[in-house]
Design a protein around this motif. Structure first.
Motif, mmCIF file in Angstrom:
data_model
loop_
_atom_site.group_PDB
_atom_site.id
_atom_site.type_symbol
_atom_site.label_atom_id
_atom_site.label_comp_id
_atom_site.label_asym_id
_atom_site.label_seq_id
_atom_site.Cartn_x
_atom_site.Cartn_y
_atom_site.Cartn_z
ATOM 1 N N ILE A 605 0.846 -1.195 0.000
ATOM 2 C CA ILE A 605 0.000 0.000 0.000
ATOM 3 C C ILE A 605 0.881 1.245 0.000
ATOM 4 N N LEU A 613 -0.701 3.303 -4.196
ATOM 5 C CA LEU A 613 -1.768 2.784 -5.047
ATOM 6 C C LEU A 613 -2.480 3.924 -5.775
ATOM 7 N N SER A 614 -3.375 3.553 -6.683
ATOM 8 C CA SER A 614 -4.128 4.562 -7.433
ATOM 9 C C SER A 614 -5.237 5.141 -6.558
ATOM 10 N N LYS A 617 -8.072 2.968 -5.477
ATOM 11 C CA LYS A 617 -7.853 1.900 -4.507
ATOM 12 C C LYS A 617 -7.672 2.427 -3.085
ATOM 13 N N THR A 663 -12.493 -3.426 -3.059
ATOM 14 C CA THR A 663 -11.099 -3.158 -2.673
ATOM 15 C C THR A 663 -10.932 -3.218 -1.157
ATOM 16 N N TYR A 667 -8.653 -6.023 0.902
ATOM 17 C CA TYR A 667 -7.527 -5.642 1.758
ATOM 18 C C TYR A 667 -7.796 -5.949 3.228
#
Length: 681
Positions: A605, A613-614, A617, A663, A667
């Motif tokens: 992350i 991340l983008s 996300k 997402t 996670y």
């Protein structure tokens, strides 16, 4: 000089401010609406009024005094008088503004209704012939259509867009698979393509030219003629890629003519137009994400037969449900040792289980779609949730749950009716007394939150009463329980208000309301004498409220001769509030900070402590926070506040609250597994 009841004391002033609100609404409506639309064509008039209505609705939602909006004058007078005397405030300005919003809103609604008489009727037959209605395509409700035609059109729109998207996406993904087989490193290629969709095709784009430039980088648009895409339409439909909305109102035989023609011609290249392509891109993105996570690239892509899956789910639900029904019947009919009292309790307990399950169903439309006449819509809805939302498993489980609730609750109801000749399982002397709670609450100082909760309960009751195919007892019991819960909360809050009220105002308030309640008691007795069916009825909640006020009145009477006392300790101590936790460092010890930051690095992350991340996300942060909270590594504070602390620590930009998503769920599971394998201590 004798005092009047509090409503009468403020009535003259109330009439003035009530009229002021009315005149303000009428004047503003004339200036802001009627004068501005007089030279517009009919569609423009409707559009203007709808926009103005939306603006006012937003103001109504934000208004701090919803109890002054869209209520009758008697209600308004009672609430205004109560607040004036017990809170010792003059809310004249607030009253005028809130009542004005309600009056203004009614004027707009009435005018839209008048305009609606000239809107042409929409029919399914005309729709299929290509007859378009701009009112139907642009407004949620301001159009003229029969219910049957509406659902036929909705069914056509959903099924057709799904057929197009399924056909298009299948060809697109198979084309990707074919191209990847020719590459030495297909995963690297997919990662680059995915970057275009995840990171670059963002909601911040405001030019069609930019969208086309980004799409041209995707393999599926190789040699594609982007001049065939209308810039305005492409930009208008772009939000479909990053939100959960749909554009079904715009879908018709005219707007979908080209994709349908290409399907008929068996075209294998991209067939989606501006109205459908973003649905296909969303599915492509999800497929790529699965490949990156380890799904096989070689397995030929194809969609699941959702009708078959739905059939299996219903069959499983029937089998599971039959076992429950057999058990209930066995208890009620095959055990002669059971008394009526035991059977009633058993059936009510079982019915309560169904109510609890009913209230937990997330998508309440599932009960509407279970109706026999909605089978086609249900099938389309399952397919939509699978293809567009990637939630087949969740939707089928909801359907199974709803199916079992519906059938079990009806079976229990029929058994109870057969055994005890009663249309309701919960008939009591006070079964309808809760209905008066809304009126009683208005005699107190109404709280915005509790008032809205009561109104929402009423709205939900009427909506689901007419829509869901479940026993009426479920609706009545839910409605009753909410009203009782709100009444109890209101009484607790009202006690605090009374205790803080100015004494003489409080006395006048209590005596005024007791007078009203006693008059109502006399009316209720007269009603009982006139109507046979009312003899065993109880007037429970008015009696409770009367007893409550009587206790307050007795306290005042018994303590009237005691001089007012105050209390102050000889050596008062200053109590310091606990320090507020506002940052990551304040939240965690040094040891826990190190542990959490290492976890974020190990889960990729962050890289070197910075978010890697983008923006799409960001749910990863929520997932980790949920896992840490669940495993008691961090305190059980608000999820949003914790997520903000974590985001700030790793330089991630959070513009809004993070909703639950695929997402975050992924996670969360990964983080829990990490904690299991790498315990803190």
């Amino acid at each position: 000089m004798l005092n009047k009841p509090i409503n009468n004391i403020v009535k003259e002033h109330f009439t003035k401010i009530r009229n002021a609100a009315k005149h303000k609404a009428e004047n503003d409506f004339k200036i802001n609406v009627l004068e501005k639309i007089k030279d517009l064509d009919h569609f423009q008039k409707v559009a203007f009024c709808v926009t103005e209505d939306e603006r006012i609705e937003k103001l109504k939602e934000e208004d701090p005094h919803p109890y002054y909006i869209n209520n009758g004058d008697d209600w308004l007078l009672t609430q205004f008088a109560t607040r004036h005397f017990l809170l010792n405030v003059d809310e004249s300005e607030e009253f005028i503004q809130s009542v004005y919003l309600g009056d203004y809103s009614k004027l707009i609604h009435n005018h839209i209704k008048v305009l609606g008489k000239d809107i042409p009727k929409v029919t399914y037959k005309g729709f299929l012939k290509g007859v378009r209605c701009e009112y139907f395509e642009n407004f949620d409700s301001q159009f003229h259509i029969d219910e049957k035609d509406y659902y036929q059109i909705a069914d056509w729109q959903m099924k057709t867009v799904l057929d197009i998207v399924e056909y298009d996406t299948t060809n697109i993904i198979r084309s990707f698979q074919g191209h990847c087989r020719s590459l030495e490193n297909p995963l690297e290629f997919i990662e680059k393509q995915l970057t275009v969709l995840e990171d670059k095709l963002s909601k911040n784009i405001n030019e069609a030219k930019t969208i086309k430039q980004l799409l041209s980088k995707l393999h599926l648009f190789k040699n594609f003629d982007f001049s065939t895409y209308n810039d305005e339409l492409l930009l208008a439909n772009h939000p479909l890629f990053y939100n959960d909305e749909n554009n079904f109102r715009k879908l018709n035989p005219v707007t979908l003519k080209e994709p349908l023609s290409k399907i008929a011609a068996n075209v294998k290249s991209v067939i989606g137009n501006e109205f459908t392509i973003f649905y296909s891109l969303d599915i492509l993105q999800k497929w790529m994400q699965k490949i990156i996570k380890g799904h096989s690239l070689d397995v030929p892509f194809q969609f699941i037969d959702t009708d078959k899956e739905l059939e299996i789910a219903i069959q499983e639900a029937e089998e599971e449900n039959q076992k429950v029904i057999d058990e209930i019947n066995d208890y009620c009919f095959n055990d002669v040792g059971k008394t009526d009292k035991q059977i009633k309790k058993y059936l009510r307990d079982k019915f309560q289980e169904q109510i609890d399950a009913y209230n937990k169903v997330k998508d309440d439309r599932v009960f509407f779609l279970l109706r026999e006449e909605n089978k086609v819509l249900q099938s389309a809805n399952v397919k939509f949730n699978y293809i567009i939302n990637d939630k087949l498993k969740e939707v089928l489980q909801e359907i199974k749950t709803a199916y079992k609730i519906q059938n079990t609750s009806w079976e229990i109801t029929f058994i109870f009716q057969e055994l005890f000749d009663s249309r309701t399982m919960y008939f009591k002397n006070d079964s309808g007394s809760h209905i008066i709670i809304q009126s009683l609450m208005n005699k107190m100082v109404v709280d915005k939150k509790l008032y809205n909760e009561l109104q929402d309960s009423l709205d939900t009751f009427f909506k689901r009463f007419h829509r869901d195919s479940v026993p009426l007892d479920i609706h009545f019991i839910n409605h009753r329980e909410t009203y009782i819960r709100v009444f109890e909360k209101s009484m607790v809050r009202f006690q605090e208000i009374l205790d803080s009220a100015e004494p003489s105002n409080k006395v006048l308030y209590i005596q005024s309301r007791l007078k009203e309640l006693k008059h109502r008691e006399l009316e209720f007795r007269a009603l009982i004498e006139k109507r046979e069916g009312f003899k065993n009825k109880e007037d429970k909640y008015p009696k409770l409220f009367k007893d409550f006020l009587t206790i307050e009145a007795e306290f005042i009477k018994e303590t009237a001769i005691v001089a007012p006392l105050t209390y102050l300790p000889e050596n008062p101590k200053i109590l310091l509030d606990k320090p507020k936790i506002e940052s990551f460092e304040e939240l965690l010890s040094a040891e826990k900070q190190t542990y959490v930051l290492k976890m974020l690095e190990d889960l990729a992350i962050t890289i070197d402590g910075y978010y890697a991340l983008s923006p799409k996300k960001l749910g990863a942060i929520r997932g980790v926070v949920e896992a840490l909270r669940e495993k008691k590594i961090i305190s059980h504070m608000g999820l949003h506040k914790l997520s903000v602390m974590f985001a700030n620590k790793i330089n991630a930009t959070m513009k809004s609250e993070l909703d639950e998503s695929n997402t975050s769920e992924d996670y969360k599971k990964t983080a829990i597994e990490y904690i299991k394998n790498n315990p803190l201590h």
